[in-house]
Design a protein around this motif. Structure first.
Motif, PDB file in Angstrom:
ATOM      1  N   GLU A  18      28.068  39.991  -9.649  1.00 61.85           N
ATOM      2  CA  GLU A  18      26.962  39.290  -9.194  1.00 61.85           C
ATOM      3  C   GLU A  18      25.672  40.055  -9.975  1.00 61.85           C
ATOM      4  O   GLU A  18      24.871  39.506 -10.426  1.00 61.85           O
ATOM      5  N   GLU A  46      25.173  21.514 -15.276  1.00 59.21           N
ATOM      6  CA  GLU A  46      24.199  22.791 -15.255  1.00 59.21           C
ATOM      7  C   GLU A  46      23.685  23.358 -16.541  1.00 59.21           C
ATOM      8  O   GLU A  46      22.870  23.953 -16.904  1.00 59.21           O
ATOM      9  N   GLN A  69      25.270  38.897 -13.483  1.00 56.18           N
ATOM     10  CA  GLN A  69      24.885  37.554 -13.454  1.00 56.18           C
ATOM     11  C   GLN A  69      23.549  37.412 -13.173  1.00 56.18           C
ATOM     12  O   GLN A  69      22.649  36.520 -13.993  1.00 56.18           O
ATOM     13  N   GLN A  70      22.837  38.183 -12.294  1.00 57.79           N
ATOM     14  CA  GLN A  70      21.642  38.187 -11.959  1.00 57.79           C
ATOM     15  C   GLN A  70      20.595  38.588 -12.800  1.00 57.79           C
ATOM     16  O   GLN A  70      19.581  38.248 -13.198  1.00 57.79           O
ATOM     17  N   LYS A 127      23.898  28.235 -13.407  1.00 54.92           N
ATOM     18  CA  LYS A 127      25.019  28.923 -12.600  1.00 54.92           C
ATOM     19  C   LYS A 127      26.279  28.983 -13.093  1.00 54.92           C
ATOM     20  O   LYS A 127      27.000  27.953 -13.529  1.00 54.92           O
TER      21      LYS A 127
END
Length: 507
Positions: free
Chosen positions: A59, A312, A62-63, A319
């Motif tokens: 996470e 997307e 990915q951020q 995402k």
């Protein structure tokens, strides 16, 4: 050679237990790959830019790290090609896989680290044979030579201590000695730059070898086999290579060529065909069940995978999903982070999961290769399924094809135009066209809606091209051989108009 065959098959059977392990524990395996990649790259320029030291989870990754295109990474790659190091990956980069993917003029230069060679490309090649041996335990494939059809390489003009070329050439040049012993032809021929002369030399040298397996792109394999049959005065390649038992293929879908191999070139029920997903960026998939239409996603090659739903893909911050989040039979754009320093790299391929226990995929097309001029959203998977069914129903055999939209005018309606080079023309071209259209309508609801009563799209236009059209077109563009392939679909008319113009010039 029989002892050598026995030793190699025994060694390869031992690897199966490791493959079965990542099939059982896919998420743990991918977590391990992710952690290793982050740890190894933390002191690179890229790793410092995105503070890899403080990334503790997927996470976080990915951020913080954006999804990257080739253009995004190009400033780093250009510096690598000039000799700078420790930019994207810590180990020295001296090889680059040159990739255009289709006939686009601009080439991509993908960094290839030693880790990528050994833990991804070489491992994939060994696993290809491991999986084949597991399916055919009585194989004698190592009692002969493996024929490899590859590209060429050259010294990097920006840094004479580094090199670039087709990924097949990069791999061949760096293979260990034992692997060179069991392949043909020699590197002096295999890595030749002039494609037409190379095909001739390959044919002359290999036609008297005991070839038991072939690795290559279907289109160029057909060219080589036809030349050998011509030289030998034979109709079936098994008359030349009686012990041939495997064709491992990639780069383009095999279904449009299957009948040509089964009915004309090989014509043997005992021949095995194995699909591979090997690209300039890495080796990703192997067909682990002979006769299936999918490939096992290889999870322990130093590659971390993410998947972006196609809806997307135009989002500036799409995402991306991990393996545990994907769904069956849904199209995703594949994103990779690799042991050569490609970080959250949008490779350009679209895939669909056919099973999730274990994870198996089918390549459905390219992010940029589709026809959607009228909202019909036709992808390569649709086109290949339709052209295969039309060929089977009309006893036709396909060499190559491309398709593009016919734009609406003030007085006319839109449609699709297909340029097809047949090995064997259909008995009835009108019937072929109707089955092509009907199949597209049955498998693509968007296309079907646009075709309703010819309101938006009319019946497709199909041209049967003279023999050698696509070969000559690729030659004219300087794109013969190697990783180059004819684009199946385009959302503009550039390719099809060039092809049809060549036909008109000949006529």
């Amino acid at each position: 050679m029989e002892l050598f065959n026995s030793i190699l098959t025994w060694i390869m059977k031992k690897r199966i237990s490791q493959i079965e392990l990542f099939m059982m524990y896919p998420h743990d395996t991918q977590q391990e790959q992710f952690v290793n990649l982050i740890n190894q790259a933390r002191d690179t320029e890229w790793g410092q830019k995105y503070d890899y030291d403080s990334i503790h989870s997927i996470e976080d990754f990915q951020q913080r790290v954006p999804v990257s295109s080739y253009e995004d990474l190009y400033p780093y790659i250009e510096r690598l090609m000039r000799g700078e190091q420790n930019l994207l990956w810590p180990s020295e980069i001296t090889w680059f896989a040159k990739s255009s993917g289709t006939t686009n003029a601009r080439s991509k230069f993908i960094p290839v680290s030693q880790e990528a060679l050994e833990a991804c490309h070489f491992k994939g090649g060994k696993d290809m044979m491991t999986i084949f041996v597991n399916n055919k335990p009585d194989t004698k494939v190592f009692m002969g030579k493996g024929l490899s059809i590859g590209g060429s390489y050259q010294t990097n003009e920006r840094n004479p201590e580094s090199f670039y070329g087709d990924v097949s050439a990069v791999i061949m040049k760096n293979l260990p000695i034992w692997a060179q012993f069991i392949r043909t032809p020699g590197l002096d021929i295999a890595l030749m730059n002039e494609w037409e002369e190379k095909i001739e030399r390959m044919a002359q040298v290999t036609m008297d070898e005991n070839v038991t397996s072939i690795l290559g792109v279907p289109t160029w394999t057909i060219v080589l086999i036809r030349r050998i049959l011509e030289l030998k005065g034979k109709k079936n390649i098994l008359e030349v290579w009686p012990n041939l038992e495997l064709f491992a293929h990639g780069a383009v879908a095999f279904d449009p060529y299957r009948d040509l191999f089964n009915k004309e070139l090989v014509s043997s029920a005992s021949m095995s065909y194995l699909e591979l997903y090997n690209a300039s960026e890495g080796f990703f998939g192997i067909q682990d069940r002979l006769g299936s239409n999918d490939m096992l996603l290889m999870l322990d090659y130093g590659v971390f995978y993410e998947f972006i739903p196609l809806e997307e893909i135009e989002n500036p911050y799409p995402k991306a999903l991990t393996l545990s989040q994907v769904e069956l039979n849904k199209n995703y754009a594949m994103v990779i982070s690799t042991n050569a320093g490609l970080w959250r790299y949008l490779i350009g391929d679209t895939v669909k999961f056919t099973t999730v226990n274990p994870y198996r995929i089918r390549i459905t097309g390219r992010v940029k290769h589709f026809i959607n001029a009228f909202g019909e959203e036709v992808i390569i998977e649709n086109a290949e399924a339709a052209i295969t069914k039309a060929s089977e129903a009309t006893d036709a055999l396909i060499r190559n094809f491309t398709a593009a939209p016919v734009y609406m005018t003030e007085t006319g309606k839109g449609g699709h135009e297909w340029a097809i080079e047949f090995e064997k023309e259909p008995e009835d071209l009108e019937k072929f066209t109707k089955i092509l259209d009907d199949t597209l309508r049955s498998i693509n609801s968007d296309y079907d809606a646009k075709r309703y009563q010819d309101m938006a799209l009319q019946m497709p236009i199909v041209h049967s091209l003279p023999e050698g059209t696509f070969y000559n077109w690729m030659k004219k563009r300087g794109k013969l051989g190697g990783q180059h392939k004819v684009p199946r679909l385009s959302n503009n008319r550039e390719y099809i108009e060039e092809v049809l113009e060549m036909v008109n010039e000949i006529a």
